[in-house]
Design an enzyme around this catalytic site. Structure first.
Site, PDB file in Angstrom:
ATOM      1  N   VAL A   1      -1.592   6.431 -35.874  1.00 56.04           N
ATOM      2  CA  VAL A   1      -1.931   7.184 -34.669  1.00 56.04           C
ATOM      3  C   VAL A   1      -2.248   6.163 -33.591  1.00 56.04           C
ATOM      4  O   VAL A   1      -2.676   5.044 -33.879  1.00 56.04           O
ATOM      5  CB  VAL A   1      -3.114   8.173 -34.861  1.00 56.04           C
ATOM      6  N   SER A   2      -2.041   6.573 -32.326  1.00 51.65           N
ATOM      7  CA  SER A   2      -2.145   5.596 -31.250  1.00 51.65           C
ATOM      8  C   SER A   2      -3.502   5.552 -30.566  1.00 51.65           C
ATOM      9  O   SER A   2      -3.700   4.758 -29.660  1.00 51.65           O
ATOM     10  CB  SER A   2      -1.053   5.846 -30.209  1.00 51.65           C
ATOM     11  N   ALA A   3      -4.432   6.392 -30.976  1.00 48.67           N
ATOM     12  CA  ALA A   3      -5.753   6.370 -30.352  1.00 48.67           C
ATOM     13  C   ALA A   3      -6.829   6.576 -31.416  1.00 48.67           C
ATOM     14  O   ALA A   3      -6.615   7.302 -32.389  1.00 48.67           O
ATOM     15  CB  ALA A   3      -5.857   7.456 -29.290  1.00 48.67           C
TER      16      ALA A   3
END
Length: 77
Positions: free
Chosen positions: A8-10
């Protein structure tokens, strides 16, 4: 061995749906990164690549978890 990778990017995003799918797919080991997909340094991805042995299979939920572009995927393979 089936080895899973989730990304996931965050930090506030959850990996749960990806890791659940990977467990259902029979992954014995799952590596998880919470970092921008654009960053070149993904510590758990690098750890997974060092962990893999001949005959292992990488399992991902979506193709974009391994690379952000077709070129990046080709280079990885």
């Amino acid at each position: 061995m089936r080895v899973g990778y989730a990304l996931v990017s965050a930090q506030e995003q959850a990996l749960g749906s990806q890791t659940d799918a990977l467990r259902q797919a029979g992954c014995e080991r799952i590596f998880e990164d919470k970092i921008s997909g654009m960053k070149a340094n993904k510590p758990e991805f690098e750890a997974m690549m060092g962990f893999l042995r001949k005959g292992d299979t990488i399992v991902i939920r979506k193709l974009d978890r391994l690379g952000r572009s077709t070129r990046g995927l080709i280079e990885l393979v």
